[in-house]
Structure formats: C-alpha cells, structure tokens
Write a protein that holds these residues in place. Structure first.
Motif, mmCIF file in Angstrom:
data_model
loop_
_atom_site.group_PDB
_atom_site.id
_atom_site.type_symbol
_atom_site.label_atom_id
_atom_site.label_comp_id
_atom_site.label_asym_id
_atom_site.label_seq_id
_atom_site.Cartn_x
_atom_site.Cartn_y
_atom_site.Cartn_z
ATOM 1 N N ARG A 104 0.853 -1.204 0.000
ATOM 2 C CA ARG A 104 0.000 0.000 0.000
ATOM 3 C C ARG A 104 0.881 1.243 0.000
ATOM 4 N NH1 ARG A 104 -5.289 0.527 3.670
ATOM 5 N NH2 ARG A 104 -6.082 -0.448 1.762
ATOM 6 N N LEU A 105 0.602 2.156 -0.924
ATOM 7 C CA LEU A 105 1.291 3.437 -1.009
ATOM 8 C C LEU A 105 0.318 4.528 -0.582
ATOM 9 C CD1 LEU A 105 2.899 2.993 -4.560
ATOM 10 C CD2 LEU A 105 3.855 2.294 -2.352
ATOM 11 N N ASN B 279 -0.266 8.649 0.478
ATOM 12 C CA ASN B 279 0.382 9.915 0.134
ATOM 13 C C ASN B 279 -0.467 11.110 0.522
ATOM 14 O OD1 ASN B 279 -1.171 10.668 -2.601
ATOM 15 N ND2 ASN B 279 -0.726 8.474 -2.590
ATOM 16 N N THR C 116 3.153 -1.020 4.148
ATOM 17 C CA THR C 116 2.688 0.322 3.799
ATOM 18 C C THR C 116 3.852 1.290 3.743
ATOM 19 O OG1 THR C 116 0.586 -0.092 4.924
ATOM 20 C CG2 THR C 116 1.113 2.183 4.435
ATOM 21 N N LEU C 117 3.835 2.129 2.709
ATOM 22 C CA LEU C 117 4.776 3.236 2.596
ATOM 23 C C LEU C 117 3.973 4.530 2.525
ATOM 24 C CD1 LEU C 117 7.228 1.841 -0.138
ATOM 25 C CD2 LEU C 117 7.558 1.829 2.353
ATOM 26 N N PHE D 282 4.228 8.774 1.561
ATOM 27 C CA PHE D 282 4.997 9.809 0.866
ATOM 28 C C PHE D 282 4.306 11.168 1.021
ATOM 29 C CE2 PHE D 282 5.448 5.832 -1.599
ATOM 30 C CZ PHE D 282 6.803 5.611 -1.374
ATOM 31 N N ASP E 126 8.064 7.893 4.351
ATOM 32 C CA ASP E 126 9.243 7.164 3.891
ATOM 33 C C ASP E 126 10.094 8.009 2.957
ATOM 34 O OD1 ASP E 126 8.946 4.075 4.733
ATOM 35 O OD2 ASP E 126 6.974 4.941 4.384
ATOM 36 N N VAL F 145 12.539 -0.179 -3.198
ATOM 37 C CA VAL F 145 11.506 0.676 -3.769
ATOM 38 C C VAL F 145 12.171 1.981 -4.213
ATOM 39 C CG1 VAL F 145 9.330 1.875 -3.381
ATOM 40 C CG2 VAL F 145 9.764 -0.335 -2.275
ATOM 41 N N VAL G 44 12.211 5.725 -5.526
ATOM 42 C CA VAL G 44 11.346 6.906 -5.417
ATOM 43 C C VAL G 44 12.085 8.085 -6.035
ATOM 44 C CG1 VAL G 44 9.945 8.345 -3.905
ATOM 45 C CG2 VAL G 44 10.481 5.986 -3.229
ATOM 46 N N VAL H 99 8.257 4.564 -7.822
ATOM 47 C CA VAL H 99 7.186 5.511 -7.516
ATOM 48 C C VAL H 99 7.682 6.911 -7.863
ATOM 49 C CG1 VAL H 99 5.668 6.447 -5.732
ATOM 50 C CG2 VAL H 99 6.380 4.045 -5.631
ATOM 51 N N THR I 151 -4.054 -3.377 -9.243
ATOM 52 C CA THR I 151 -4.036 -2.216 -8.364
ATOM 53 C C THR I 151 -5.450 -1.824 -7.962
ATOM 54 O OG1 THR I 151 -4.240 -0.509 -10.049
ATOM 55 C CG2 THR I 151 -2.035 -1.336 -9.627
#
Length: 635
Positions: A23-24, A26, A67-68, A70, A109, A178, A180, A225, A318
């Motif tokens: 999971r991203l 933001n 989970t990340l 941003f 992150d 990952v 970025v 990402v 997704t």
C-alpha cells in the motif's frame, strides 16, 4: 516494464500464495495546514489539517501489512503559521520548523518539494529540510546543468532506493528496493526568480524522469514511484510543461505516480473526460495515480499486488482511491496527539503573531460577492499597491506614465470550500486580517505594458466566467476550475465584461478564440485604450514573471521590484492612511443581459451583509452539497 492491469474480480480476490500486497499512502499540498485551526479567522475548524489526516493514515496503515507513506510537496507556505515559522527561524535558527516536526512524527518514507517551498528563500528551505528525518528528493532542481540530465548536479538527491522487508500473503518475508524519484514544475525558476536566479536551474519533468528511471532499475529498484508535484495536464508533452503527470505516465518503468499542485482530487470527477485519465479507477495512461486534494483534505491510497517474476517483481493489479478525511476527524490516534504536542509552542506563537494590531478599517473588506463586482478586499489591496508604487516611482522616467494596479481575490470559495472567503470586519485590523487579505509572500513590482498587452491581460482574467446564454435562466456564472488568483481586477481603468461571449484564452494562456472579446468599453481617464498606449501596472512578482500563464505580462518590462513584500505594503498603507483613506473606484461591471439569470455560490458569511444581498438583487435558492450558499442573480 509497463504495469499490467487486470480488470476482472475484486482486488482482494486476486491474490495467490507468495503475492505481496503493498500500500502506497500519500499527502500533497499541505500548505502549513497542521492543526485544526483557521488562523485567518482565529478559530478552530472541523476540516483538513495534517494532524487529523494523520489519524486516517494510521488507520490505513493498520489495514495493510506493508505500507509506505509519501509527501508530495508544498508544505512550508500557506497560512500564518508559515510566516511565524520564518520569524521564529530569524530569532532561533536551530528551532525545528513546525511542519517538519509534524511530518517527522508521522514518519513518511520519502518526500519531494513543491514550488511554494521557495517562497521564503532557498536558505530557509535548506535549513528546514535539514531537520527532516526522511529523505527529500528533487531530480530536476539543479545546482548546475550538465550537457545531459545525468551530468546535472542536483540540489537534493534526485531519487532514493528504500530497502524494505515486506511480508507476502503466505506470511513469508521478502526484501525489496523501492525506487522513489521527486519532480517539480520547472516554472518555479520564474515564479521565485527573486530567490532562485543565479543559484539554481531546472529541467523538464518528463526529460528528467526518462533519464533517471532506467538508472533506478539498473541499480536494483523492484518498483518505482514518482512523486510528481505537478498537475495531471492534458497528456500533450511539451518542453518544460507545468502539469506533466499524464505525460510522465508514458515514461517506461514507472509503477505508480503521486500527483499534486492543482489542489484537486484524483480519482474523482475533477478529471472526468480527460483523455488518458481514468477518473473513476485512478489510472493515468494505465499507471495507478492519485492526487490527494490539499491541506490534508484527503489521503491518496494506491494498493499494489506484486507478483514474483524470476528474480524480480511485477505489478499485476491495483486499487486506487483518494480517501477523504472525515469532517471533524477520526478518534485521535497517538500520532495525531503527538503532532499536536510537537506544534503546540508554534501554535501559541502564531496566535500571538496574528493578533498583533496594525491599523483600522472603516468598512468591511470581504470577498463574498467578488464574482459579481470588484470586492472591497481587492480594491483595498489595489489601492495599497498604487499608493506605495506612486512613491517608489517618483523621480523616475516612468513616473509620468498612467499608473494602474492589478489585484485578485485569492479567496472566492472554489476549491477551498465555503469558508474560503476573505472577511475583515470594520474596526481594528490585526496581522491575521492582513494575511487574510493577501495569502502569499509575494513582492510588489511595477511592469510597463502596452494597451494591447493590457487588453490580453484582462481577456485572460475574464476566463473566470462561464459563457452565459442570453435569455436562459439559472446558469452557473463562475467556472470553478479557473483559479480565483488569476481573476485580476485592474484599477485606474473602466471596463465591462460581457460573459455572453466566448473566452479568448485557455486557462493556460493559449489563444483559442482570436476574435473573441469579453472586455468592452475599456478606457482610461475617459479615453478608449488603444494598442499603442503605455501604462505602468503595480502587480506582484508572480504575475510579472508570467505566473499563471498570463498573456500580457512580460518579465522583460519590469521597471521596479520593491524590497517590501505585499503584506508589509498593506501594513504601511494601513498606518499611513488611517483616517484619510479612499479606496480605488470599482473598475468593471458585468454586461446586463435581458431575460437572463445566473447562479452564484458564496459563503455563509454573505448573510452578514444584507445590504449587499439587496443591492445585488440576490435571491437565495438553497445550499449546495459542498455547503455553499446559492443565489439566483438577474443579469
């Protein structure tokens, strides 16, 4: 490898043993909205803010094992706490910036920077970012430009590889890298020229990503990402485009895109009908993407199903959404409480700052009816600009040219919601009122313009209105996608706006109807304005540097940039003219159209001005789903 999207079955049903759910989350365009407090109105609020968004982030983290988080930029400017932080930094350079302290507590992150990060100067930005406990990235902001992107020297790291351990649906752990990358609008070099000229350079978003993304794959990124502090745009790639996220989605190798800058929501109806943008499911040219509003209004969520492919991983499925932060927030999480605790001292300092008395006004300065006639708040700002510039130009070769003043209502509802209006009551004026009148730390400047350029300037501004059909009832007057800060009123002139005519310019400043004329009877001192006439226009440095895509504004014709920011100019004007102040005359009116009516939306505070409601012949017809008061107005 391009992301492969599987369209059948629900996201949760698609996982097989060994698959990884990532999971991203933001946030974007927080603009110093940390606490549930409106510093312009000096009162608590029920909507928005990082602290309340943090409780939603906390809940979303618990829903997914991997989970990340941003942040997508524009964090340091936006309300008086941002101004207080600058003053506090001048007194104590080691004090942690309140937004950085809040984000450190939330624990992103990685992050990128936005265009408003530079509003207080490059040195201040670097000092604030040095306190961050997370990597802050920007690939196209350069200390020096090389022959190719790979030869550039960037101010901040262009990208990072996050080494993470994720658990699959069977309970086994896997190591991931990952990648970025951070990107911002190249127009920042013009918008903040006073801070950046000679110190940094920029490259285009897409050309930069095309160079770095393959390198990120080469050095081991399993997924990539893109943190794109850029709007979605129309997908027509062009050098240095401001809103480039749809074009960015065509760069091979990117698996997810975080967008922002436009203060809109994606997926959602804001982008319905945009070719290449799936506004319902959240894809840009097949790549999952989100735009999470602004001010902590939403949290972007991109769920990825990662499937092992040899030694690497593919994104197979997704699910994308922009989750709204509930009005009033969720039950406060420990992180929300920590953010409030870590910013409590800055909150008290900001309250002291905004309550400083600076002057007096005999009339209310509000913007509730700025879509129907020039508002007192705009006329006040325009008057202050002209007052200051008249003195600054004294004795120069430009002093004899006609002096005009351009100002806009930054707050006329729209994306900001039904509370997003300027409202300074008659009586004492405090610093919070000054910030309410002028939302940005711009500098005042003088621009030499021709009559032809002036006409284009006003024609572009008139794009604020929908085209109205004569003889038709209850039509929406204002185009909600046109930013109110681009709706300039220019005092010193008189003119009429004919909203029955098509707009001449697009929202990006392209001439789309060369023969269209909404601005009629334009005159100065009783004389019709002709193409060859010359004027001086007092405006801000953002507009003078062509901010907003304005035709007519030419930065090569700047004749003076003052050392004082706009808010300082307003304070000086308040003090110097107290008891002897006459506002500029309202320069424009809307053309009357027979048997025609329009609908406007305004804030609840409009009811405090019944005399304006009566004089404008406004008939209440209800309240919109978003909470705006709606009125019917005959033209």
């Amino acid at each position: 490898m391009r992301t492969k999207i599987v369209k059948n079955a629900s996201f949760e049903q698609r996982f097989a043993p060994g698959d990884v759910h990532l999971r991203l989350l933001n946030l974007t365009d927080l603009h110093m909205e940390i606490r549930p407090y409106d510093y312009f109105a000096d009162r608590e609020t029920k909507t928005g803010g990082l602290a309340r968004a943090a409780s939603l982030v906390d809940r979303l983290r618990t829903e997914a094992p991997n989970t990340l988080l941003f942040d997508n930029g524009d964090i340091l400017q936006g309300n008086p706490m941002g101004d207080f932080a600058v003053e506090d930094h001048a007194r104590n350079a080691t004090a942690t910036h309140p937004m950085i302290a809040a984000l450190n507590a939330l624990g992103p992150d990685a992050a990128t920077i936005g265009n408003h990060e530079f509003d207080y100067g490059l040195d201040f930005l670097q000092s604030a970012l040095s306190q961050a406990s997370f990597p802050v990235l920007s690939a196209n902001l350069l200390v020096s430009r090389g022959q190719t992107v790979k030869d550039d020297k960037t101010l901040l790291p262009p990208y990072t590889l996050l080494d993470r351990s994720f658990v699959d649906v069977s309970g086994n752990r896997h190591t991931f890298k990952v990648g970025v990358i951070g990107l911002l609008p190249p127009q920042v070099l013009n918008w903040d020229r006073k801070h950046l000229a000679g110190r940094v350079e920029v490259r285009g978003i897409v050309e930069t990503a095309r160079a770095y993304v393959p390198e990120m794959r080469t050095v081991g990124a399993d997924i990539i990402v893109a943190l794109s502090h850029s709007g979605i745009g129309d997908g027509a790639e062009s050098p240095g485009q401001e809103n480039a996220s749809l074009s960015l989605a065509m760069v091979d190798g990117i698996d997810a895109i975080i967008t922002g800058h436009s203060h809109l929501v994606f997926p959602g109806p804001d982008f319905g009908g945009v070719d290449g943008a799936d506004a319902e499911r959240g894809f840009l040219n097949g790549i999952p993407a989100t735009m999470a509003g602004f001010g902590g209004s939403h949290v972007g969520v991109i769920d990825l199903r990662l499937v092992r492919n040899g030694n690497g991983w593919d994104v197979r499925d997704t699910h994308v959404e922009a989750r709204a932060v509930p009005v009033g927030g969720l039950p406060p999480s420990p992180i929300e409480q920590d953010i409030l605790a870590k910013t409590a001292v800055a909150h008290v300092g900001t309250l002291s700052y905004i309550r400083q008395p600076v002057g007096h006004t005999d009339i209310p300065l509000e913007s509730y009816f700025a879509m129907l006639e020039p508002s007192p708040s705009v006329l006040f700002v325009a008057s202050a600009q002209a007052w200051y510039m008249r003195q600054a130009l004294r004795g120069t070769t430009d002093a004899d040219l006609p002096l005009l003043s351009a100002a806009a209502s930054f707050k006329i509802g729209g994306r900001g919601g039904p509370d997003h209006f300027t409202d300074v009551p008659a009586g004492p004026v405090a610093m919070r009122h000054v910030a309410d009148l002028y939302s940005y730390p711009n500098m005042l400047c003088a621009l030499r313009v021709t009559g032809a350029a002036l006409i284009d300037w006003l024609e572009f501004s008139a794009g604020f209105f929908h085209k109205i059909r004569p003889g038709t009832k209850a039509q929406a007057l204002v185009d909600p996608t046109f930013p109110s800060y681009n709706f300039d009123t220019i005092t010193g002139l008189t003119y009429e706006i004919d909203v029955s005519q098509p707009q001449r310019f697009s929202k990006r400043g392209a001439c789309i109807n060369p023969g269209a004329r909404r601005v009629r009877h334009l005159s100065y001192d009783g004389t019709a304005v002709t193409n060859d006439m010359m004027f001086i226009v007092a405006t801000n440095d953002y507009r003078a540097s062509r901010g907003g895509g304005f035709p007519g504004a030419d930065d090569s014709e700047v004749v003076l940039t003052t050392p004082d920011a706009h808010r300082d100019v307003l304070v000086q004007y308040l003090k110097a003219t107290d008891g002897d102040r006459t506002l500029a005359m309202a320069p424009w009116t809307l053309r009357q159209l027979s048997d025609t009516s329009v609908v406007i939306e305004t804030g609840e505070g409009a009811n405090r001005y019944p005399e304006r409601l009566n004089s404008l012949q406004l008939e209440p017809i209800g309240t919109s789903r978003a909470g705006f008061l709606q009125f019917l107005k005959p033209l």
